[in-house]
Design a protein around this motif. Sequence first.
Motif, PDB file in Angstrom:
ATOM      1  N   ILE A  28       0.836  -1.199   0.000  1.00 16.00           N
ATOM      2  CA  ILE A  28       0.000   0.000   0.000  1.00 16.00           C
ATOM      3  C   ILE A  28       0.872   1.252   0.000  1.00 16.00           C
ATOM      4  O   ILE A  28       0.596   2.213  -0.729  1.00 16.00           O
ATOM      5  N   ARG A  29       1.961   1.231   0.799  1.00 17.01           N
ATOM      6  CA  ARG A  29       2.876   2.386   0.805  1.00 17.01           C
ATOM      7  C   ARG A  29       3.497   2.579  -0.572  1.00 17.01           C
ATOM      8  O   ARG A  29       3.595   3.704  -1.059  1.00 17.01           O
ATOM      9  N   ASP A  30       3.922   1.470  -1.205  1.00 15.53           N
ATOM     10  CA  ASP A  30       4.526   1.579  -2.529  1.00 15.53           C
ATOM     11  C   ASP A  30       3.509   2.099  -3.542  1.00 15.53           C
ATOM     12  O   ASP A  30       3.846   2.938  -4.388  1.00 15.53           O
ATOM     13  N   ASP A  31       2.267   1.593  -3.457  1.00 17.87           N
ATOM     14  CA  ASP A  31       1.218   2.082  -4.363  1.00 17.87           C
ATOM     15  C   ASP A  31       0.961   3.563  -4.140  1.00 17.87           C
ATOM     16  O   ASP A  31       0.798   4.323  -5.093  1.00 17.87           O
ATOM     17  N   ALA A  32       0.939   3.966  -2.873  1.00 21.82           N
ATOM     18  CA  ALA A  32       0.701   5.384  -2.564  1.00 21.82           C
ATOM     19  C   ALA A  32       1.844   6.246  -3.091  1.00 21.82           C
ATOM     20  O   ALA A  32       1.612   7.327  -3.627  1.00 21.82           O
ATOM     21  N   ARG A  33       3.071   5.756  -2.929  1.00 25.34           N
ATOM     22  CA  ARG A  33       4.213   6.512  -3.469  1.00 25.34           C
ATOM     23  C   ARG A  33       4.112   6.632  -4.987  1.00 25.34           C
ATOM     24  O   ARG A  33       4.337   7.705  -5.550  1.00 25.34           O
ATOM     25  N   ALA A  34       3.795   5.509  -5.644  1.00 21.02           N
ATOM     26  CA  ALA A  34       3.684   5.530  -7.100  1.00 21.02           C
ATOM     27  C   ALA A  34       2.562   6.465  -7.532  1.00 21.02           C
ATOM     28  O   ALA A  34       2.719   7.238  -8.484  1.00 21.02           O
ATOM     29  N   GLU A  35       1.435   6.398  -6.818  1.00 23.07           N
ATOM     30  CA  GLU A  35       0.314   7.265  -7.151  1.00 23.07           C
ATOM     31  C   GLU A  35       0.687   8.728  -6.909  1.00 23.07           C
ATOM     32  O   GLU A  35       0.347   9.605  -7.699  1.00 23.07           O
ATOM     33  N   GLY A  36       1.425   8.975  -5.820  1.00 20.63           N
ATOM     34  CA  GLY A  36       1.889  10.329  -5.539  1.00 20.63           C
ATOM     35  C   GLY A  36       2.807  10.843  -6.639  1.00 20.63           C
ATOM     36  O   GLY A  36       2.703  11.992  -7.062  1.00 20.63           O
ATOM     37  N   GLN A  37       3.711   9.983  -7.087  1.00 25.32           N
ATOM     38  CA  GLN A  37       4.616  10.362  -8.177  1.00 25.32           C
ATOM     39  C   GLN A  37       3.823  10.637  -9.457  1.00 25.32           C
ATOM     40  O   GLN A  37       4.115  11.587 -10.182  1.00 25.32           O
ATOM     41  N   ALA A  60       3.619  14.082 -11.352  1.00 23.61           N
ATOM     42  CA  ALA A  60       3.967  14.225 -12.770  1.00 23.61           C
ATOM     43  C   ALA A  60       2.814  14.862 -13.550  1.00 23.61           C
ATOM     44  O   ALA A  60       3.036  15.723 -14.411  1.00 23.61           O
ATOM     45  N   GLU A  61       1.572  14.439 -13.224  1.00 30.59           N
ATOM     46  CA  GLU A  61       0.418  15.019 -13.916  1.00 30.59           C
ATOM     47  C   GLU A  61       0.301  16.511 -13.599  1.00 30.59           C
ATOM     48  O   GLU A  61       0.041  17.317 -14.497  1.00 30.59           O
ATOM     49  N   LEU A  62       0.482  16.863 -12.330  1.00 32.94           N
ATOM     50  CA  LEU A  62       0.404  18.284 -11.955  1.00 32.94           C
ATOM     51  C   LEU A  62       1.517  19.081 -12.617  1.00 32.94           C
ATOM     52  O   LEU A  62       1.299  20.218 -13.062  1.00 32.94           O
ATOM     53  N   ARG A  63       2.714  18.480 -12.688  1.00 31.69           N
ATOM     54  CA  ARG A  63       3.827  19.168 -13.346  1.00 31.69           C
ATOM     55  C   ARG A  63       3.508  19.379 -14.831  1.00 31.69           C
ATOM     56  O   ARG A  63       3.750  20.457 -15.376  1.00 31.69           O
ATOM     57  N   ALA A  64       2.957  18.330 -15.480  1.00 33.07           N
ATOM     58  CA  ALA A  64       2.615  18.447 -16.900  1.00 33.07           C
ATOM     59  C   ALA A  64       1.534  19.502 -17.099  1.00 33.07           C
ATOM     60  O   ALA A  64       1.615  20.313 -18.042  1.00 33.07           O
ATOM     61  N   GLN A  65       0.517  19.514 -16.203  1.00 31.83           N
ATOM     62  CA  GLN A  65      -0.526  20.525 -16.317  1.00 31.83           C
ATOM     63  C   GLN A  65       0.057  21.927 -16.121  1.00 31.83           C
ATOM     64  O   GLN A  65      -0.313  22.860 -16.845  1.00 31.83           O
ATOM     65  N   ALA A  66       0.960  22.048 -15.154  1.00 30.78           N
ATOM     66  CA  ALA A  66       1.574  23.358 -14.906  1.00 30.78           C
ATOM     67  C   ALA A  66       2.400  23.794 -16.115  1.00 30.78           C
ATOM     68  O   ALA A  66       2.376  24.974 -16.497  1.00 30.78           O
ATOM     69  N   GLU A  67       3.138  22.848 -16.707  1.00 31.15           N
ATOM     70  CA  GLU A  67       3.941  23.195 -17.889  1.00 31.15           C
ATOM     71  C   GLU A  67       3.045  23.575 -19.061  1.00 31.15           C
ATOM     72  O   GLU A  67       3.350  24.517 -19.795  1.00 31.15           O
TER      73      GLU A  67
END
Length: 187
Positions: free
Chosen positions: A89-98, A102-109
């Motif tokens: 679950i921690r690994d999934d949460a980390r992956a989802e966070g990443q 990445a999605e927020l960074r792409a939207q910001a760009e």
Amino acid sequence: MISTVLAAEELNPLVPHTVEIIVGTIAFLVLLFVLWKTVFPQFEKIYAERTDKIEGGLKRAEEAQQEANDLKRQYEEQLAGLRAEAARIRDDARAEGQQIKAELRAQAEEEAARIRARGDEQIAAAREQATRQLRGEIGGLSVQLAERLIGGSLADDSRRSATVDSFLTELDGMAGRGTPTPAGGAS
């Protein structure tokens, strides 16, 4: 004499009378028989019950110990499974966070690129407007200058337009070579 007779009748105190020995032996045998038939079987029965109870208690204790060991093993397996699940679950949460990052960074760009593009369009429109306005002003000034130099009026629109166009072409040529324009402006 009486004393001698009494002395003779008295026996040795260390040797018991035969009647006492016989009666004592019979009483002992009767007592032994009664004990053998009534008390000793009860002792045997109680001894057997206690032996069974102790052995049963030991057996129950061993079974309880085995059951406790089984429960402990199951608990440890469940705990290990839960730890693995928590790690997953921690690994999934980390992956989802990443991924969200990445999605927020792409939207910001994308938003920054859109804002830059809109700014570039606004700058280009402002530059185009400024260029048109400057061309108009330069055209008017060049007509006035030409009228003064020539001494005549450039009333004819075609003649005035040709003069303005040639002047602007010269200005553009000077700006392309990097020399300052006569009016101090840029194209």
